[in-house]
Every structure is written in C-alpha cells, then in structure tokens.
Design a protein around this motif. Sequence first.
Motif, PDB file in Angstrom:
ATOM      1  N   VAL A   4     -36.676 -81.260  54.392  1.00  0.00           N
ATOM      2  CA  VAL A   4     -37.605 -82.293  53.920  1.00  0.00           C
ATOM      3  C   VAL A   4     -39.046 -81.823  54.116  1.00  0.00           C
ATOM      4  N   SER A   5     -39.318 -81.192  55.256  1.00  0.00           N
ATOM      5  CA  SER A   5     -40.695 -80.768  55.507  1.00  0.00           C
ATOM      6  C   SER A   5     -41.100 -79.620  54.592  1.00  0.00           C
ATOM      7  N   LEU A   6     -40.154 -78.729  54.283  1.00  0.00           N
ATOM      8  CA  LEU A   6     -40.500 -77.639  53.357  1.00  0.00           C
ATOM      9  C   LEU A   6     -40.668 -78.176  51.935  1.00  0.00           C
ATOM     10  N   ASN A   7     -39.902 -79.209  51.620  1.00  0.00           N
ATOM     11  CA  ASN A   7     -40.021 -79.807  50.288  1.00  0.00           C
ATOM     12  C   ASN A   7     -41.425 -80.357  50.059  1.00  0.00           C
ATOM     13  N   LEU A   8     -42.031 -80.865  51.113  1.00  0.00           N
ATOM     14  CA  LEU A   8     -43.403 -81.358  50.996  1.00  0.00           C
ATOM     15  C   LEU A   8     -44.328 -80.236  50.518  1.00  0.00           C
ATOM     16  N   ILE A   9     -44.107 -79.033  51.038  1.00  0.00           N
ATOM     17  CA  ILE A   9     -44.973 -77.899  50.684  1.00  0.00           C
ATOM     18  C   ILE A   9     -44.586 -77.313  49.323  1.00  0.00           C
ATOM     19  N   VAL A  10     -43.300 -77.018  49.175  1.00  0.00           N
ATOM     20  CA  VAL A  10     -42.857 -76.299  47.979  1.00  0.00           C
ATOM     21  C   VAL A  10     -42.583 -77.249  46.824  1.00  0.00           C
ATOM     22  N   ASN A  24     -43.357 -91.992  52.878  1.00  0.00           N
ATOM     23  CA  ASN A  24     -44.553 -92.836  52.810  1.00  0.00           C
ATOM     24  C   ASN A  24     -45.772 -92.050  52.343  1.00  0.00           C
ATOM     25  N   PHE A  25     -45.840 -90.820  52.780  1.00  0.00           N
ATOM     26  CA  PHE A  25     -46.966 -89.979  52.361  1.00  0.00           C
ATOM     27  C   PHE A  25     -46.908 -89.721  50.856  1.00  0.00           C
ATOM     28  N   ILE A  26     -45.716 -89.353  50.399  1.00  0.00           N
ATOM     29  CA  ILE A  26     -45.571 -89.009  48.985  1.00  0.00           C
ATOM     30  C   ILE A  26     -45.877 -90.197  48.081  1.00  0.00           C
ATOM     31  N   ASN A  27     -45.458 -91.387  48.515  1.00  0.00           N
ATOM     32  CA  ASN A  27     -45.692 -92.571  47.698  1.00  0.00           C
ATOM     33  C   ASN A  27     -47.049 -93.202  47.994  1.00  0.00           C
ATOM     34  N   SER A  28     -48.040 -92.372  48.131  1.00  0.00           N
ATOM     35  CA  SER A  28     -49.379 -92.901  48.321  1.00  0.00           C
ATOM     36  C   SER A  28     -50.315 -92.069  47.460  1.00  0.00           C
ATOM     37  N   THR A  29     -51.561 -92.502  47.413  1.00  0.00           N
ATOM     38  CA  THR A  29     -52.532 -91.759  46.601  1.00  0.00           C
ATOM     39  C   THR A  29     -52.666 -90.320  47.105  1.00  0.00           C
ATOM     40  N   GLY A  46     -50.213 -88.511  48.513  1.00  0.00           N
ATOM     41  CA  GLY A  46     -49.052 -87.768  48.037  1.00  0.00           C
ATOM     42  C   GLY A  46     -49.170 -87.444  46.561  1.00  0.00           C
ATOM     43  N   ARG A  47     -49.699 -88.421  45.801  1.00  0.00           N
ATOM     44  CA  ARG A  47     -49.876 -88.168  44.365  1.00  0.00           C
ATOM     45  C   ARG A  47     -50.879 -87.043  44.137  1.00  0.00           C
ATOM     46  N   ALA A  48     -51.864 -86.945  45.018  1.00  0.00           N
ATOM     47  CA  ALA A  48     -52.822 -85.833  44.902  1.00  0.00           C
ATOM     48  C   ALA A  48     -52.084 -84.507  45.034  1.00  0.00           C
ATOM     49  N   CYS A  49     -51.157 -84.435  45.989  1.00  0.00           N
ATOM     50  CA  CYS A  49     -50.363 -83.204  46.161  1.00  0.00           C
ATOM     51  C   CYS A  49     -49.547 -82.910  44.905  1.00  0.00           C
ATOM     52  N   ILE A  50     -48.902 -83.956  44.382  1.00  0.00           N
ATOM     53  CA  ILE A  50     -48.074 -83.764  43.186  1.00  0.00           C
ATOM     54  C   ILE A  50     -48.924 -83.307  42.003  1.00  0.00           C
ATOM     55  N   ALA A  51     -50.141 -83.863  41.922  1.00  0.00           N
ATOM     56  CA  ALA A  51     -51.043 -83.461  40.840  1.00  0.00           C
ATOM     57  C   ALA A  51     -51.351 -81.967  40.934  1.00  0.00           C
ATOM     58  N   ILE A  52     -51.505 -81.474  42.148  1.00  0.00           N
ATOM     59  CA  ILE A  52     -51.783 -80.044  42.335  1.00  0.00           C
ATOM     60  C   ILE A  52     -50.606 -79.224  41.818  1.00  0.00           C
ATOM     61  N   ARG A  53     -49.390 -79.692  42.128  1.00  0.00           N
ATOM     62  CA  ARG A  53     -48.210 -78.990  41.637  1.00  0.00           C
ATOM     63  C   ARG A  53     -48.184 -78.970  40.108  1.00  0.00           C
ATOM     64  N   GLU A  54     -48.527 -80.099  39.519  1.00  0.00           N
ATOM     65  CA  GLU A  54     -48.403 -80.217  38.070  1.00  0.00           C
ATOM     66  C   GLU A  54     -49.444 -79.402  37.323  1.00  0.00           C
ATOM     67  N   ASN A  55     -50.677 -79.469  37.770  1.00  0.00           N
ATOM     68  CA  ASN A  55     -51.731 -78.725  37.098  1.00  0.00           C
ATOM     69  C   ASN A  55     -52.948 -78.699  37.999  1.00  0.00           C
ATOM     70  N   GLU A  56     -53.132 -77.573  38.644  1.00  0.00           N
ATOM     71  CA  GLU A  56     -54.165 -77.518  39.679  1.00  0.00           C
ATOM     72  C   GLU A  56     -55.563 -77.738  39.116  1.00  0.00           C
TER      73      GLU A  56
END
Lengths: 297, 320, 264
Positions: free
Chosen positions: B52-58, B172-177, B179-189
């Motif tokens: 789970v913790s590596l999933n946050l990064i990768v 909880n982190f992922i489902n917040s603004t 976490g979405r910032a992290c996901i945005a980086i994954r999608e298109n930096e």
Amino acid sequence: MAGFLQQVINGLSLGSIYALIALGYTMVYGIIQLINFAHGDILMVGAYIGFFAVVYLKLNIWWAFIIAMAGASLLGVIIERVAYKPLRNAPRLAALITAIGMSLLLENGGLMILGTDIRSYPVGTITNKQLPLSFLGIQLTATTLQLLILAVTVVMMIILQYIVHYTWTGKAMRAVSYDRDAARLMGINVDETISVTFALGSAFAAVAGILLGLYYNTIQPLMGIMPGLKAFVAAVIGGIGLIPGAMLGGFALGVFETMVSGYWSSKMRDPIVFILLILILLLKPAGLLGRNNTEKV
Amino acid sequence: MTKVQFSRKNFFALAGALLVYFIIASLLSTGMISKFQEINLMMLGINIILAVSLNLIVGFTGQLALGHAGFMAVGAYVAAVLTLKLHQPFLLAIIAGAVAAAIAGLIIGLPTLRLKGDYLAIATLGFGEIIKGLANNINYIGGAAGMIGIPRLTNWTWVYLMMVVTIIVTVNFINSTHGRACIAIRENEIAAETMGINTTYYKVLAFAMGAFFAGIAGALYAHYFYLIQPTTFTFFRSFDILVMVVFGGLGSITGSIIAAAGITITNAALQDLAVLRMVIYALLLIVIMVFRPQGLMGTGEFTLDRWMPKRGEAGGSAGN
Amino acid sequence: MALLETRGLTISFGGLMAVANVDLHLEPGELVGLIGPNGAGKTTIFNLLTGVYHPTRGEIIFNGRSLVGLKPYQITQRGIARTFQNIRLFGELHVLDNIRIAYHWHSRYRVIDAVLRLPSYHRGEAEILSRSKELMRIFKLESYQNEKAKNLPYGEQRRLEIARALAARPRLLLLDEPAAGMNPQETKELMALINWVRQEFDLTILLIEHDMSLVMGICERIYVLDYGQVIAEGPPEAIRNNERVIEAYLGQEVNGVAPQGGKS
C-alpha cells in the motif's frame, strides 16, 4: 605511482567486461526503451555454454566463444519474442516487471538445472602468465588473461562499430531506435531489427560471461546479477542508449571500482559505485555523453 | 456547514475490521493457527503495509521507485537499535524507525525527483543498494552479520493495527485535494504544474509518506524475525513489493491488499518446492504481465459501495 | 496599470532566437489575439509567460510584479492559467476530478486534516465539489461528470480544458488554439463562450488562434508574430490591411481571410 598504474591496468580489464555487458544493455534500451534486467543472466547462460563446450566438447576457448555467442543470441531472440514483444505497447512498467521476471526465471532455472555448485574453467583453458610491462620506466605486470580480455573487447567494439555504422542492418537499427514508426513506414522490418539487436547484445553478453568466468575463475547461476547491475550503471553513467557511452562508462566504472577497492575498502566498493551513479544522474541526468532534451510543450 | 458524518459505510468497514481482528486473534490464542501459518500471517500484514505504501509512490504519484526495501531497512535497523541497544519501548522504536525512513525518503526524494521514469527507477535502485552497502559497513549494527537477538515484540495486534492505520491514512490522503494533486502528477506532470500544483512538494511528500510506512513495516519485521541482515533488504525485496503493486493494479489500494495477500499465501503454499517455487513465480509473473499488464484491478477499487444501495453521488460522502 | 507587460522578451535555443524582443501589453479586461504563421513563436511566448521556459533576456511583469524565474505553479498561483495546443487533460480521470484538481491550490485544508478527516477537510471538500459542479454546469459538462476525460468528444475536451483553467481562478487566461479541430458551428459556440466567460469571470484573455474568423471576430486587439518578432499590433481592422502581415502570411491563411476582409 607504480601501484596506481597497476590499479589502472586491473581496472581496465574489469572495465572492458563491464563495457561489453553495457553495450548489450544500451543497444536494447536504445531500440525499445526497456531496461532488460535479464541481460546479466544471459551472460551467465553464455558462460555456461562456453564452459560445457570446453569441458565436454573438448573445444578450445575460441570455439567456446563462438558457440556461446550463438547460443546466447538465440536465447536473447527467444526472450524478446516470447516475453517482450507482446508488451511493446503496454505500460512501460509491465515490460520492466516482465524483464525482471525473466531475470528471476533464468537465475532460478539455472539453480534448478545446474545446482548451486560453483564451477570453474579447467586449468589451461587459456595460458595465463604474468607479463612484465614497462611504462615510462615504471615496472608493472599484466597477465595474459588481462591482455586477452582487453584485446577481445577492443575487437568486439570495432566489429560493433562497423555493424552499426557501415551495414544496412546497423542503419536499420539506428533508424528504429530513432523513430520506430517512421522506420516501419520506410520499409524497415522493425521486428527483425529488434531481434537482431537482441542477438547482438546477447552475443556480447556471452563473451563477457566467459571472460568473467575466466577472470574470477568461477561460474555459478547467480554470477550475472551484480555484473549486470554494474554494467547497467555503467551504461547510465555513459549515457543510456549511446554505444560510445557504454564503452566509456564501462571502462570508467571498472577503473573507479578497482581504485575504491585498492585504496579504501572492498566492502565500500558497491555502495560507492551507486553513490557515483546518483551523483552523475543529478549532475548530468542524461549521462556523461548524453544530451538533455526537455519535453516539448 | 457539514458535520463529520459517521456513515453506514464507515460503520460496516469498522465492524468488519474489528471482526477480522478478533477472529484471527482468537484462532491464534486457541492454537488453531500453526506456527508456520502464523509466520505467514505476519508476513501478510507486513506485505500489505509495504504494498500500500509503495502504491502511494508508484501507483498514485506515478514515480517508479525500485528502492522500497531500502526504506524498510532503515526502519528495521533504527527500530532494532532502539529496542535492542537502547532498551526503549516498542512503540517508540516503531515511530523512530518510521520517521528515520521518512527522512531517508526526503533525502533521496529531494535531489532525485528531478529524474523521470527509468532514470528515477535506477537512482532509487541505487539508493536501496547504498543503504544495504552502508549497513554492511557499520559495525555498530553488526555489519554483514546483521543484528541478532532482536526481542520478539511484534504480534498480531501490532501488525493488524499498523496495517489498518496505513490503509486508512493512505485512503484518506488519496481522497483529498492533496491526493488528487499526486494523481494529477501521475497523469500529466506539466498540466499539473500549470494547474498550480507544486509538483516537487507532492512528489517528495509521497516519497516521505511511503517511506514512513515502509519504515513501520521494517520495524515490525525486525521484531518478529529476531534477525536482520543487509541481505534481508536486497533489490529483490523491493521488486517483490513492486510486483504486488503492479499485480493489484497501479493506483488501486484494494488491489494492492488483495495482491499482497495472494502473493504471500501462494509463496507459503509453494514453500516446499524450494527453487522450483521461484521458477513458478517467475513464470507466473511473465504470463500475468503479458496477458494482463494493467494488473488485477486496474485503477479501480473494490468498495462496499458495490454491494450497498447508492446514496447521493460519487465523491459526495461529505454531503452537500 | 497594465495587467501584463513584457519588455524585450527574448529566448534563444542554441543560437536560434525563437522569441526576440517581444513587448506585449495587456490592460485588465482586454481580449487580445496572438497570431502568426507556424513556427512564429506563439506557443513559446505562452511557455515563457507560464514559466515552462525561462527567458534568455527581458522582463515579464504581471500585476506589478516580475514573473521571471518563477516556477509554473507559482505563476498559476499569481493568477495566470492556460490551455494547451495539444490538449493536456488528465485523460484517465473523470471530468469532475479534472476540475477538482485545478481547485487544488485554493483549498485551505492541510494534509493532516485530510488524514484525520477533520471538519476542515469536509468543509473544504464540499466547497471544492460545489464550485466544480458550478463550473461543469456553466460549461455544460454535467452529463459527463463521471466520464473519463479521454472519452469525451474532441470539442468537449477543449471546453473541459478551458473549464479546468478557470477552476484555478485566474485573472489572465491564455488560450492556445482553443478552436483547433472544431467545426464552424462549434467555433461559433466557442466564441460566444469565450466572450461570456470574460464578462462572467472578469478575465483578461490572450489567445493564440489560426482560425481568423474567430480572432477577427472577438479580439479587440491583435499582435502578429513572425520569426519571433512582433511585426504588427492593433485592432483587427488595421491588422487585416497591414502590408507586413499580408506579406508574412502570403500563401498561407490570409489567402482565405483576404476575401472576407474584402467583404466586410
């Protein structure tokens, strides 16, 4: 001074083995942008083929090189066709995992078939003598093995340069690595070119494997892991995807490593190599010979 | 104004978590679970924390890291030093191990996050090797022989508690603004950056958080297995964790949990096959990647919502 | 006071001057066009304004402060948002999340609030959600809320990108070829939309566009760029009849525009 030059000689012979492995890594990376983690294990297979050729077929070392190169090439091509080709358009990570999986398969398959025994090439496979050298009046020694390693490496590199720059196949390889789709449109058989690249890289690995087996006087199924990793580091240091980069990186890493062992501690050798890697990535992310290109917006 | 809602969903999740805990705890206390099964149970929990913790990064932030075992090693060694050499309480040791790993995450994160893709992968791999190599050279922590005689303080309660904390914090982190910032980086930096997201900050944050939990996993590991050595934390350990994340699906927490459990159990079941087990594992790896490169769950989640009538709209758990 | 001003803005890539001594000047509330043949340096100017590239020379003053040396996210936080020529949506994410992400830097709650689900988290999320839904309503994207952005029709993707830029609540909006790939009807709707958001959001807009009917139709002032330099500046009427502009475009789009110019 004599001690230092002696370390350089030792480092260059180890470095040429790294350079041979790094060439395969870099060619494959250049053409399909995949870190072929199994490359180090192809080296191991090559070393064993050479070993069996010498021990059971009673062939001399030159024939062993040739048979090992052929066997490793075939293996490299099969691996690419079976495991990597289906993933050419899949996420990069999937291909990377497959490559590591292939590496694990070869290592553990090797352990299963060959056992954990450590083997070594029979005495007399090559005549290994100490040769006195004189450089600017300083007395040094090199072994015939060291000279053999250096000579074989230089010859292989010349052959590679010739293939890449002066043959049609080499031109096709460069075209595919530059732009796969455009190359296809120009009538280049992309699949075949990729196969040739794997075959060449694997042949180089086989040579490196035999040389490594002679150098350390041991072969075992896990022998490819660390040299493989180090050679990849060498390729990155030189600039991944660049053939001159792999050569430079290989030699540089060999000398550097020998120096760390000789002047500091052999236990610090591996961590220092990776610290060097990270430093180079930070200062010159594309490697010593690489050019930084920024993403087009 | 909205108030904190303790929805039906949360209630079921909590009840389910408690139920699982007590069932297994009682099975352990009555001796229904063998020693061998117990070891694997602990590994299962630890692997879930790692995956789970590596999933946050990768998976969520999209940063390919191959050095998770390095963070685990930092946590394991620091925690073991605290209990074994300094005689501190276990909780303090876990926290210290986690914080030390998070600091390691910051140290590796700040400079290397300028690198992308394969370059980052190789830098983090190098980082893992450096940690291993340093442990090899420090005599205080046993050098190559490692640390022996670490007190066995890890038990089912600790593992389960830490696992649940890891999952809740990550979800909880992922489902917040943030976490979405992290996901945005994954999608298109580049797009993320032009949306006002400080990409460096979030990449480093993801690294530090991921490393923090890997440190916890390391501390738990060290205090269950009595012995830690530099070779416990090789590149293959990092790779194992990455496989769990990719199998489960990048960016799927439930996927990571299922994959971590599945791989741990399969490993245990094939234990007797010795080296053949690794051959099978490698073959499975290749076959699964070739036929399902996006992993088990893709980026989807297995949620209670699927089984419960929907109230309101997606993302509307805060009520509006 | 000008909202945006560049003085002597210059960037060279290995000796090639992609943008040379460009002086732009935008008053608050203006809608200004930036046109020029392919390769004239239009997108490069956007990249300079948003911090993706750093100028070799020159100044960029936004709202009285220099932007030179700032990172893209800092510039967004100063109040400039943009869209991209080649759409850069978060393709795998839902439309709603695309917009919610852009609200990110306005959200006030901290990481710890999110992890512990403190009241400020719930308040912050509710606010982001309601504002995002409002934007989706304005841009008629509600029906696509739970659709992946990459699955939207092309025109909707362009609209979503503008909506997303607006979610960052900019004072200056940079639109890079917003009508590219749209049919005349869609372009017409887009023009109306741009005009409307400018009023509604109190925006200043700088847009790059190849569709001359759009540029001439809605821009109050136009800069014409050729080989990295501003060769003309003025209201659409003046630009249309400017000889240097016609020369720069000879054999290009103006051929298609000139007859229109004759009609009007």
